[in-house]
Design a protein around this motif. Structure first.
Motif, PDB file in Angstrom:
ATOM      1  N   GLY A 146      35.242 -29.826 -23.893  1.00 30.94           N
ATOM      2  CA  GLY A 146      36.161 -29.756 -25.031  1.00 30.94           C
ATOM      3  C   GLY A 146      36.139 -28.387 -25.693  1.00 30.94           C
ATOM      4  N   ALA A 147      34.932 -27.850 -25.883  1.00 34.95           N
ATOM      5  CA  ALA A 147      34.807 -26.524 -26.483  1.00 34.95           C
ATOM      6  C   ALA A 147      35.451 -25.469 -25.592  1.00 34.95           C
ATOM      7  CB  ALA A 147      33.344 -26.195 -26.738  1.00 34.95           C
ATOM      8  N   LEU A 148      35.265 -25.607 -24.284  1.00 31.25           N
ATOM      9  CA  LEU A 148      35.855 -24.645 -23.359  1.00 31.25           C
ATOM     10  C   LEU A 148      37.374 -24.749 -23.350  1.00 31.25           C
ATOM     11  CD1 LEU A 148      35.484 -22.487 -21.169  1.00 31.25           C
ATOM     12  CD2 LEU A 148      35.348 -24.350 -19.496  1.00 31.25           C
ATOM     13  N   ARG A 149      37.909 -25.959 -23.451  1.00 30.49           N
ATOM     14  CA  ARG A 149      39.353 -26.130 -23.490  1.00 30.49           C
ATOM     15  C   ARG A 149      39.969 -25.306 -24.622  1.00 30.49           C
ATOM     16  NH1 ARG A 149      42.065 -27.314 -27.533  1.00 30.49           N
ATOM     17  NH2 ARG A 149      40.495 -28.862 -28.066  1.00 30.49           N
ATOM     18  N   ALA A 150      39.287 -25.229 -25.746  1.00 31.90           N
ATOM     19  CA  ALA A 150      39.798 -24.478 -26.891  1.00 31.90           C
ATOM     20  C   ALA A 150      39.660 -22.971 -26.717  1.00 31.90           C
ATOM     21  CB  ALA A 150      39.062 -24.912 -28.161  1.00 31.90           C
ATOM     22  N   LEU A 151      38.832 -22.548 -25.761  1.00 31.97           N
ATOM     23  CA  LEU A 151      38.522 -21.126 -25.599  1.00 31.97           C
ATOM     24  C   LEU A 151      38.998 -20.535 -24.283  1.00 31.97           C
ATOM     25  CD1 LEU A 151      34.799 -21.223 -26.815  1.00 31.97           C
ATOM     26  CD2 LEU A 151      36.730 -20.310 -28.094  1.00 31.97           C
ATOM     27  N   ARG A 152      39.313 -21.376 -23.323  1.00 32.50           N
ATOM     28  CA  ARG A 152      39.536 -20.891 -21.959  1.00 32.50           C
ATOM     29  C   ARG A 152      40.559 -19.758 -21.901  1.00 32.50           C
ATOM     30  NH1 ARG A 152      40.246 -25.369 -19.713  1.00 32.50           N
ATOM     31  NH2 ARG A 152      38.245 -25.643 -18.643  1.00 32.50           N
ATOM     32  N   GLU A 155      34.184 -20.820 -18.358  1.00 28.61           N
ATOM     33  CA  GLU A 155      33.326 -21.921 -17.936  1.00 28.61           C
ATOM     34  C   GLU A 155      32.291 -22.187 -19.019  1.00 28.61           C
ATOM     35  OE1 GLU A 155      30.383 -20.578 -14.764  1.00 28.61           O
ATOM     36  OE2 GLU A 155      32.068 -19.226 -14.389  1.00 28.61           O
ATOM     37  N   VAL A 156      31.730 -23.380 -18.998  1.00 31.94           N
ATOM     38  CA  VAL A 156      30.808 -23.805 -20.049  1.00 31.94           C
ATOM     39  C   VAL A 156      29.574 -22.911 -20.091  1.00 31.94           C
ATOM     40  CG1 VAL A 156      29.379 -25.706 -20.885  1.00 31.94           C
ATOM     41  CG2 VAL A 156      31.652 -26.177 -19.975  1.00 31.94           C
ATOM     42  N   GLY A 157      29.165 -22.392 -18.950  1.00 32.63           N
ATOM     43  CA  GLY A 157      28.010 -21.500 -18.928  1.00 32.63           C
ATOM     44  C   GLY A 157      28.157 -20.322 -19.874  1.00 32.63           C
ATOM     45  N   ALA A 158      29.397 -19.859 -20.085  1.00 33.57           N
ATOM     46  CA  ALA A 158      29.628 -18.743 -21.005  1.00 33.57           C
ATOM     47  C   ALA A 158      29.296 -19.124 -22.438  1.00 33.57           C
ATOM     48  CB  ALA A 158      31.081 -18.275 -20.901  1.00 33.57           C
ATOM     49  N   LEU A 159      29.505 -20.394 -22.786  1.00 35.90           N
ATOM     50  CA  LEU A 159      29.174 -20.854 -24.136  1.00 35.90           C
ATOM     51  C   LEU A 159      27.661 -20.902 -24.323  1.00 35.90           C
ATOM     52  CD1 LEU A 159      31.752 -23.771 -24.554  1.00 35.90           C
ATOM     53  CD2 LEU A 159      32.101 -21.302 -24.647  1.00 35.90           C
ATOM     54  N   LEU A 160      26.943 -21.362 -23.295  1.00 36.70           N
ATOM     55  CA  LEU A 160      25.483 -21.397 -23.376  1.00 36.70           C
ATOM     56  C   LEU A 160      24.921 -19.981 -23.445  1.00 36.70           C
ATOM     57  CD1 LEU A 160      24.589 -24.225 -20.831  1.00 36.70           C
ATOM     58  CD2 LEU A 160      25.167 -24.399 -23.250  1.00 36.70           C
ATOM     59  N   TRP A 161      25.500 -19.090 -22.653  1.00 33.90           N
ATOM     60  CA  TRP A 161      25.060 -17.694 -22.682  1.00 33.90           C
ATOM     61  C   TRP A 161      25.226 -17.123 -24.098  1.00 33.90           C
ATOM     62  CZ3 TRP A 161      27.358 -13.103 -23.982  1.00 33.90           C
ATOM     63  CH2 TRP A 161      26.684 -11.942 -23.606  1.00 33.90           C
ATOM     64  N   ALA A 162      26.365 -17.414 -24.743  1.00 31.89           N
ATOM     65  CA  ALA A 162      26.606 -16.928 -26.097  1.00 31.89           C
ATOM     66  C   ALA A 162      25.658 -17.589 -27.092  1.00 31.89           C
ATOM     67  CB  ALA A 162      28.059 -17.186 -26.492  1.00 31.89           C
ATOM     68  N   ALA A 163      25.415 -18.890 -26.926  1.00 35.11           N
ATOM     69  CA  ALA A 163      24.490 -19.590 -27.822  1.00 35.11           C
ATOM     70  C   ALA A 163      23.100 -18.974 -27.748  1.00 35.11           C
ATOM     71  CB  ALA A 163      24.442 -21.072 -27.472  1.00 35.11           C
ATOM     72  N   ASN A 164      22.685 -18.546 -26.566  1.00 31.76           N
ATOM     73  CA  ASN A 164      21.380 -17.910 -26.421  1.00 31.76           C
ATOM     74  C   ASN A 164      21.300 -16.607 -27.201  1.00 31.76           C
ATOM     75  OD1 ASN A 164      18.716 -17.580 -25.235  1.00 31.76           O
ATOM     76  ND2 ASN A 164      19.640 -15.928 -24.021  1.00 31.76           N
ATOM     77  N   ARG A 165      22.432 -16.006 -27.473  1.00 31.17           N
ATOM     78  CA  ARG A 165      22.470 -14.778 -28.262  1.00 31.17           C
ATOM     79  C   ARG A 165      22.790 -15.051 -29.729  1.00 31.17           C
ATOM     80  NH1 ARG A 165      22.329 -13.991 -23.400  1.00 31.17           N
ATOM     81  NH2 ARG A 165      21.841 -12.003 -22.397  1.00 31.17           N
ATOM     82  N   GLY A 166      22.623 -16.292 -30.112  1.00 27.20           N
ATOM     83  CA  GLY A 166      22.772 -16.639 -31.524  1.00 27.20           C
ATOM     84  C   GLY A 166      24.191 -16.861 -31.974  1.00 27.20           C
ATOM     85  N   CYS A 167      25.120 -17.087 -31.036  1.00 28.53           N
ATOM     86  CA  CYS A 167      26.504 -17.360 -31.431  1.00 28.53           C
ATOM     87  C   CYS A 167      26.631 -18.817 -31.862  1.00 28.53           C
ATOM     88  CB  CYS A 167      27.464 -17.062 -30.285  1.00 28.53           C
ATOM     89  SG  CYS A 167      29.195 -17.439 -30.688  1.00 28.53           S
TER      90      CYS A 167
END
Length: 336
Positions: A44-50, A101-113
């Motif tokens: 769902g989060a990716l759908r809003a950002l893709r 892809e969802v992995g990009a969201l996890l990558w950003a979360a790891n950087r405090g996003c």
């Protein structure tokens, strides 16, 4: 503190460093909790950002520490995450992250996003918005319930000009309504259509809604922030976590839920269960691309019949043709 954990999503393995770092002290929620959240609501989060150029709102030390907006893609961006070149109002350019892809969201979360701020365009065409976004912003003396009342009337306005909106909480006190549109019009044209919609809503609810740009003129009303459709202005995406103590999220809603749902119902802890139950309530947005010609016709009538032309742009924008003076009314009265 654990050194790192690895999360697997599709073909990607994303490393979460310092997973025990506390991001929300009031609830003792950690970086790993944030990563698991974006894993749970990932599609769902990716759908809003893709494919959208996206600014990352980062809190490397959690909400108690310093934060910043990262517009330019970092040098260590994974090679599997594309970028798009966007033009700022100043004429400068930047390459922004475009999650695919969802992995990009996890990558950003790891950087405090915590919060993702996507442009209303896709990377294939960064000059023509494919979303018209309406921000219902409660002013002092008003609250979320007032935004809900305005949203119901807004739905009627949209119906009258052949548009359909998808509502969501802002994650704060306000409400957002997104309308998918055909990417045929410029930012200037889509902003003009937004102003026309806002003015029609203001005519219907003059005691509750305002389009006044200057805060001193707004009163205790819901401000329709039409400048959210100006170039380089963005709104927090659906499912984004907001930087408040209780870790709220921007939650997609059904229109029928507006009167019963409250923003505090949706947070980093509760949203995964809701998502598992109802899925992404905005999933069908990409199936639509509405024509905003009726809204532009309404803008033309406003100008022709009521002398209602353009409204002020944000201060960082260059002066635009037809724009009124950017002078605070109280100061304008003091000028000789």
């Amino acid at each position: 503190m654990a050194e790192a954990v690895e999360l697997r999503i599709g073909e990607r393995t994303v490393r979460i460093t310092h997973p025990d770092k506390v991001y929300f002290p009031e609830r003792n929620l950690t970086k790993l909790d944030l990563a698991h959240y974006y894993l749970a609501v990932g599609e769902g989060a990716l759908r809003a950002l893709r494919d959208r150029p996206t600014t990352l709102q980062r809190f490397p030390e959690g909400i108690a520490g310093e934060s910043f907006f990262q517009k330019r893609a970092p040098k260590d961006l994974p090679d599997w995450t594309p970028t798009a070149r966007i033009a700022f109002p100043s004429g400068r350019f930047a390459d922004e992250t475009c999650p695919t892809e969802v992995g990009a969201l996890l990558w950003a979360a790891n950087r405090g996003c915590l919060t993702f701020h996507p442009w209303p365009v896709r990377r294939a065409d960064t000059d023509h918005p494919d979303e018209l976004r309406i921000d219902l912003d409660p002013q002092p003396g008003t609250d979320y319930a007032d935004a809900v009342r305005a949203a119901h009337e807004l739905r009627e306005v949209l119906d009258g000009i052949g548009l359909r909106g998808w509502p969501k909480t802002s994650g704060g006190r306000g409400m957002h309504v997104f309308i998918p549109i055909a990417p045929r019009w410029t930012f200037t044209q889509v902003r003009r259509a937004t102003i026309a919609i806002a003015r029609e809503l203001e005519r219907r609810m003059p005691e509750r809604v305002t389009t006044a740009w200057w805060k001193e003129e707004r009163g205790e009303k819901i401000f329709v922030d039409y400048n959210q459709m100006a170039r380089d202005r963005t709104i927090a995406s659906a499912y984004s976590v907001r930087p408040f103590p209780h870790a709220p999220v921007s939650a997609p809603l059904r229109w029928e839920e507006l009167d019963s749902a409250v923003p505090n119902d949706f947070d980093l802890v509760s949203m995964p269960a809701r998502y598992a139950e109802v899925g992404d309530l905005h999933a069908d947005m990409d199936d639509h691309a509405f024509d905003i010609t009726p809204a532009l016709d309404l803008a033309d009538r406003d100008e022709r019949d009521h002398g209602a032309g353009d409204l002020p742009y944000p201060p960082e924008h260059p002066k635009m043709a037809g724009e009124p003076k950017r002078v605070q009314p109280s100061r304008a009265k003091q000028s000789p």
